[in-house]
Design a protein around this motif. Structure first.
Motif: not given
Length: 208
Positions: A86, A90, A104, A165, A168-169, A194-195
């Protein structure tokens, strides 16, 4: 005689309670479905043109089909692999947003499969199963899937990646849920920052 009447009333009451439970919408009735599905509840109503009963029947069917699904745990190595993949996606977003979103989307589908959710071409069935256990996050997954298979602009793809996200988390960095539908742990809770995808600033170009 009095005792017989009491017993008869008790039997009738028990029978009535049994049939009420049998006919109740799976998931705990209206309020149970609203609590379980959150935004998905209203989305289902919208999809059914405001027909609440039809929406609740659909959500109840989701619970029937997928409520007993046991999420498969990831090994530490698998978890590390997905987190690293991941992160790579990103970074790739900066130079190639469309490719990054497509990768993704594929990565998230593979992760969902490893956790025990439907795989293959059954996107809607996978979404249905995920909504039973991770309802707050499935809309973000939908947005990213749409962006990966459409002609979204860079800003739309960026927002889709941010929204996805959350799922995903929940699947990769949170402990195995074992059918707990309330996931509140974020990437920060597990030491993963975080992104937000950075916007590209190519000369003479804007969002596509």
């Amino acid at each position: 005689m009095f005792i017989i009447v009491i017993i008869a009333v008790a039997v009738i009451a028990a029978t009535a309670l049994f049939f009420i439970k049998r006919t109740r919408t799976p998931g705990g009735g209206k309020h149970g479905l609203q609590s379980r599905f959150g935004p998905e509840y209203q989305r289902a109503i919208t999809d059914h043109d405001g027909d609440v009963k039809a929406a609740e029947r659909e959500l109840g069917e989701r619970v029937k089909r997928h409520g007993s699904l046991q999420e498969q745990p990831l090994s530490p190595e698998e978890r590390e692999y997905y987190v690293a993949q991941w992160a790579d996606v990103q970074e790739q977003f900066v130079t190639s947003p469309q490719k990054a979103v497509a990768e993704a989307d594929t990565l998230l589908a593979r992760l969902a499969g490893d956790r025990g959710y439907p795989v293959g071409e059954q996107f809607e069935e996978r979404i249905a199963a995920l909504s039973v256990h991770h309802a707050p996050y499935v809309q973000g997954y939908r947005s990213m899937h749409t962006a990966a298979h459409g002609q979204s602009g860079t800003e739309e793809m960026r927002e889709a990646m941010v929204e996805a996200r959350g799922l995903f988390d929940a699947l990769a960095t949170a402990p195995p849920a074992h059918n707990d539908r309330h996931h509140t742990q974020s990437a920060e809770d597990h030491g993963h920052p975080s992104w937000t995808p950075r916007r590209r600033h190519a000369k003479g170009s804007g969002t596509s």
